[in-house]
Write a protein that holds these residues in place. Structure first.
Motif, PDB file in Angstrom:
ATOM      1  N   ILE A 194       0.643  -1.211   0.481  1.00  0.00           N
ATOM      2  CA  ILE A 194       0.331   0.370  -0.133  1.00  0.00           C
ATOM      3  C   ILE A 194       0.800   1.447  -0.087  1.00  0.00           C
ATOM      4  O   ILE A 194       1.745   1.418   0.524  1.00  0.00           O
ATOM      5  N   ALA A 195       0.394   1.996  -0.785  1.00  0.00           N
ATOM      6  CA  ALA A 195       1.090   3.343  -0.812  1.00  0.00           C
ATOM      7  C   ALA A 195       0.234   4.001  -0.409  1.00  0.00           C
ATOM      8  O   ALA A 195      -0.886   4.274  -0.707  1.00  0.00           O
ATOM      9  N   GLY A 196       0.135   5.023   0.408  1.00  0.00           N
ATOM     10  CA  GLY A 196      -0.401   6.521   1.128  1.00  0.00           C
ATOM     11  C   GLY A 196      -0.212   7.572   0.590  1.00  0.00           C
ATOM     12  O   GLY A 196       1.036   8.248   0.861  1.00  0.00           O
ATOM     13  N   CYS A 197      -0.532   8.760  -0.277  1.00  0.00           N
ATOM     14  CA  CYS A 197      -0.895  10.003  -0.967  1.00  0.00           C
ATOM     15  C   CYS A 197      -1.817  11.001  -0.350  1.00  0.00           C
ATOM     16  O   CYS A 197      -3.131  10.416   0.063  1.00  0.00           O
ATOM     17  N   VAL A 198      -1.311  11.814  -0.207  1.00  0.00           N
ATOM     18  CA  VAL A 198      -1.809  13.336   0.636  1.00  0.00           C
ATOM     19  C   VAL A 198      -1.569  14.479   0.340  1.00  0.00           C
ATOM     20  O   VAL A 198      -0.765  14.982  -0.263  1.00  0.00           O
ATOM     21  N   GLY A 199      -2.428  15.612   0.144  1.00  0.00           N
ATOM     22  CA  GLY A 199      -1.581  16.265   0.110  1.00  0.00           C
ATOM     23  C   GLY A 199      -2.050  17.297   1.402  1.00  0.00           C
ATOM     24  O   GLY A 199      -2.134  16.904   1.849  1.00  0.00           O
ATOM     25  N   ILE A 200      -1.029  18.210   1.395  1.00  0.00           N
ATOM     26  CA  ILE A 200       0.325  18.917   3.025  1.00  0.00           C
ATOM     27  C   ILE A 200      -0.986  19.912   3.429  1.00  0.00           C
ATOM     28  O   ILE A 200      -1.121  20.086   4.646  1.00  0.00           O
ATOM     29  N   SER A 201      -1.710  20.092   2.011  1.00  0.00           N
ATOM     30  CA  SER A 201      -3.145  21.030   2.854  1.00  0.00           C
ATOM     31  C   SER A 201      -4.330  20.803   3.222  1.00  0.00           C
ATOM     32  O   SER A 201      -5.154  21.585   3.320  1.00  0.00           O
ATOM     33  N   ASP A 202      -4.519  19.057   2.578  1.00  0.00           N
ATOM     34  CA  ASP A 202      -5.512  18.527   3.004  1.00  0.00           C
ATOM     35  C   ASP A 202      -6.320  19.132   4.322  1.00  0.00           C
ATOM     36  O   ASP A 202      -5.510  18.328   5.135  1.00  0.00           O
ATOM     37  N   PRO A 203      -7.510  19.074   4.721  1.00  0.00           N
ATOM     38  CA  PRO A 203      -8.169  19.850   5.946  1.00  0.00           C
ATOM     39  C   PRO A 203      -8.393  18.337   6.628  1.00  0.00           C
ATOM     40  O   PRO A 203      -8.582  18.094   7.551  1.00  0.00           O
ATOM     41  N   ARG A 204      -8.884  17.362   5.788  1.00  0.00           N
ATOM     42  CA  ARG A 204      -9.475  16.305   6.205  1.00  0.00           C
ATOM     43  C   ARG A 204      -8.415  14.974   6.808  1.00  0.00           C
ATOM     44  O   ARG A 204      -8.982  14.005   7.613  1.00  0.00           O
ATOM     45  N   CYS A 205      -7.591  14.695   6.201  1.00  0.00           N
ATOM     46  CA  CYS A 205      -6.623  13.734   6.211  1.00  0.00           C
ATOM     47  C   CYS A 205      -4.943  14.403   6.299  1.00  0.00           C
ATOM     48  O   CYS A 205      -4.321  14.574   5.443  1.00  0.00           O
ATOM     49  N   GLY A 220       4.301  -4.351   2.629  1.00  0.00           N
ATOM     50  CA  GLY A 220       5.111  -2.956   2.635  1.00  0.00           C
ATOM     51  C   GLY A 220       4.416  -1.441   2.917  1.00  0.00           C
ATOM     52  O   GLY A 220       3.226  -1.730   1.814  1.00  0.00           O
ATOM     53  N   PHE A 221       4.259  -0.499   2.645  1.00  0.00           N
ATOM     54  CA  PHE A 221       3.395   0.907   3.213  1.00  0.00           C
ATOM     55  C   PHE A 221       5.243   1.894   2.489  1.00  0.00           C
ATOM     56  O   PHE A 221       5.966   1.885   4.000  1.00  0.00           O
ATOM     57  N   GLU A 222       4.595   2.471   1.951  1.00  0.00           N
ATOM     58  CA  GLU A 222       5.433   4.097   1.892  1.00  0.00           C
ATOM     59  C   GLU A 222       4.425   5.547   1.783  1.00  0.00           C
ATOM     60  O   GLU A 222       2.987   4.490   1.721  1.00  0.00           O
ATOM     61  N   HIS A 223       4.137   6.448   2.529  1.00  0.00           N
ATOM     62  CA  HIS A 223       3.733   7.546   2.437  1.00  0.00           C
ATOM     63  C   HIS A 223       4.304   8.239   1.532  1.00  0.00           C
ATOM     64  O   HIS A 223       5.425   8.455   1.036  1.00  0.00           O
ATOM     65  N   ARG A 224       3.147   9.772   1.115  1.00  0.00           N
ATOM     66  CA  ARG A 224       3.582  10.396   0.002  1.00  0.00           C
ATOM     67  C   ARG A 224       2.890  11.797   0.389  1.00  0.00           C
ATOM     68  O   ARG A 224       1.219  11.456   0.184  1.00  0.00           O
ATOM     69  N   LEU A 225       4.167  13.053   0.611  1.00  0.00           N
ATOM     70  CA  LEU A 225       3.332  13.749   0.346  1.00  0.00           C
ATOM     71  C   LEU A 225       2.917  14.974  -0.752  1.00  0.00           C
ATOM     72  O   LEU A 225       4.367  14.989  -1.116  1.00  0.00           O
ATOM     73  N   PHE A 226       2.154  15.347  -0.671  1.00  0.00           N
ATOM     74  CA  PHE A 226       2.048  16.623  -2.154  1.00  0.00           C
ATOM     75  C   PHE A 226       1.598  17.744  -1.638  1.00  0.00           C
ATOM     76  O   PHE A 226       0.895  18.051  -0.778  1.00  0.00           O
ATOM     77  N   ALA A 227       2.637  19.061  -3.197  1.00  0.00           N
ATOM     78  CA  ALA A 227       1.822  20.005  -2.788  1.00  0.00           C
ATOM     79  C   ALA A 227       0.356  20.304  -2.768  1.00  0.00           C
ATOM     80  O   ALA A 227      -0.454  19.453  -4.011  1.00  0.00           O
ATOM     81  N   GLY A 228      -0.744  21.347  -2.751  1.00  0.00           N
ATOM     82  CA  GLY A 228      -2.096  20.966  -2.803  1.00  0.00           C
ATOM     83  C   GLY A 228      -2.603  20.748  -1.053  1.00  0.00           C
ATOM     84  O   GLY A 228      -1.974  19.862  -0.403  1.00  0.00           O
ATOM     85  N   ASP A 229      -3.784  20.895  -1.437  1.00  0.00           N
ATOM     86  CA  ASP A 229      -5.394  20.483  -0.192  1.00  0.00           C
ATOM     87  C   ASP A 229      -5.628  18.659  -1.084  1.00  0.00           C
ATOM     88  O   ASP A 229      -5.368  18.324  -1.303  1.00  0.00           O
ATOM     89  N   HIS A 230      -6.737  18.591  -0.321  1.00  0.00           N
ATOM     90  CA  HIS A 230      -7.270  17.681  -0.841  1.00  0.00           C
ATOM     91  C   HIS A 230      -7.734  17.130  -2.328  1.00  0.00           C
ATOM     92  O   HIS A 230      -7.535  15.650  -2.668  1.00  0.00           O
ATOM     93  N   PHE A 231      -7.694  18.253  -2.725  1.00  0.00           N
ATOM     94  CA  PHE A 231      -8.044  17.865  -4.479  1.00  0.00           C
ATOM     95  C   PHE A 231      -6.546  18.037  -4.955  1.00  0.00           C
ATOM     96  O   PHE A 231      -6.906  18.197  -5.962  1.00  0.00           O
ATOM     97  N   TYR A 232      -5.933  17.814  -4.203  1.00  0.00           N
ATOM     98  CA  TYR A 232      -4.614  17.993  -5.064  1.00  0.00           C
ATOM     99  C   TYR A 232      -4.110  16.672  -6.272  1.00  0.00           C
ATOM    100  O   TYR A 232      -3.271  17.534  -7.173  1.00  0.00           O
ATOM    101  N   PRO A 233      -4.635  15.451  -6.281  1.00  0.00           N
ATOM    102  CA  PRO A 233      -5.174  15.227  -8.234  1.00  0.00           C
ATOM    103  C   PRO A 233      -5.271  15.345  -9.014  1.00  0.00           C
ATOM    104  O   PRO A 233      -4.480  15.812 -10.230  1.00  0.00           O
ATOM    105  N   GLU A 234      -5.988  17.327  -9.062  1.00  0.00           N
ATOM    106  CA  GLU A 234      -6.522  18.217  -9.517  1.00  0.00           C
ATOM    107  C   GLU A 234      -5.420  19.080 -10.149  1.00  0.00           C
ATOM    108  O   GLU A 234      -5.277  18.969 -11.027  1.00  0.00           O
ATOM    109  N   LEU A 240       1.509  13.734  -8.762  1.00  0.00           N
ATOM    110  CA  LEU A 240       0.854  12.715  -8.718  1.00  0.00           C
ATOM    111  C   LEU A 240       1.045  11.854  -9.652  1.00  0.00           C
ATOM    112  O   LEU A 240       1.511  10.605  -9.360  1.00  0.00           O
ATOM    113  N   LEU A 241       0.905  11.774 -11.020  1.00  0.00           N
ATOM    114  CA  LEU A 241       1.240  11.344 -12.149  1.00  0.00           C
ATOM    115  C   LEU A 241       2.802   9.937 -12.012  1.00  0.00           C
ATOM    116  O   LEU A 241       3.007   9.265 -12.562  1.00  0.00           O
ATOM    117  N   GLY A 242       3.286  11.654 -11.975  1.00  0.00           N
ATOM    118  CA  GLY A 242       4.987  10.924 -11.908  1.00  0.00           C
ATOM    119  C   GLY A 242       5.843   9.961 -10.931  1.00  0.00           C
ATOM    120  O   GLY A 242       6.265   9.139 -11.095  1.00  0.00           O
TER     121      GLY A 242
END
Length: 260
Positions: A194-205, A220-234, A240-242
């Protein structure tokens, strides 16, 4: 479980091919109220050998005339039934927000079947199902639902200000929130990385929340932080695709660290 040969299941996944036959299929589950359009342009940002299967549940897009599904059990069972014909090639599961819970339930059901298992589960923008507090979801009222959605989506509610569009969009959103409100997971540890991904400014997670997914895998698990909020995939789709391009097996991804 629904019959996978049922013609009604054929429309559950929209196929966005790359090279055929693909090296891997990325099966994507959207956030509440959304459909396969959430992943419409993902194919171009992934390796050529990756094909995208995007879920489109009843009650949205060209399935507006169909009644939305209102329980996680039915949603996951019917998703699995529709997915079975596509398991002839390696595949990974991706889910964002509500979609991460659906992806987990699909993986949990697949683990009980004599079929090819997913190479990877990517859970995005949501705490692991067994760590979600049931009382955190609003009631059935449209105003309550939209207020909850506004907390994470901000200006993205423009469509609901138009009465005609609101009438079209609310049934699916109501049903999805009902799925989440009534969902009572039976946690099972998966033998799937499992890989966990989340926006660094997400108010819910937050970081602590996304790390709870480590409790649901022995592979196995790893996590990854992305710039942006809950809708960082947009807003940060290319980032994210990279990451997915590097992490998916066909992208040369290294094994995830084993859960300790």
């Amino acid at each position: 479980m629904a019959d996978p040969k049922n013609s009604g299941d054929a429309s559950w996944f929209r196929h966005r091919p790359g090279v055929e036959p693909p090296a891997l299929r990325l099966v994507c589950f959207p956030h509440a109220g959304a459909g396969s359009a959430a992943f419409a342009d993902w194919r171009s940002g992934l390796p050529a050998g990756v094909a995208v299967l995007a879920a489109c549940h009843p009650g949205r897009q060209d399935r507006l005339a169909e009644p939305p599904v209102g329980s996680m059990d039915e949603l996951a069972d019917r998703s699995v039934a529709a997915l079975l014909p596509w398991l002839d090639r390696p595949y990974a599961l991706f889910g964002h927000s509500m979609g991460s819970a659906v992806a987990y339930e699909v993986a949990r059901r697949l683990a009980e079947l004599p079929v090819r298992q997913p190479e990877l589960l990517v859970a995005s923008g949501r705490v692991a199902p067994h760590r979600v507090v049931p009382g955190d979801f609003p009631g059935d009222g449209d105003d309550e639902i939209l207020a909850s959605l506004r907390e994470v989506s901000g200006h993205r509610l423009d469509a609901f200000a138009e009465p005609a569009l609101r009438e079209l969009l609310m049934p699916a959103l109501r049903a999805d929130y009902r799925v989440l409100r009534t969902y009572r997971p039976e946690p099972a540890v998966l033998d799937v990385p499992i890989a966990g991904c989340v926006g660094i400014s997400d108010p819910r997670c937050d970081l602590v929340g996304i790390r709870t997914w480590a409790e649901l895998t022995s592979a196995g698990f790893e996590h990854r932080l992305f710039a942006g909020d809950h809708f960082y995939p947009e807003t940060h789709r290319s980032d994210l695709l990279g990451y997915l391009s590097r992490r998916l097996p066909c992208g040369g991804g290294i094994p995830l660290p084993a859960r300790r």
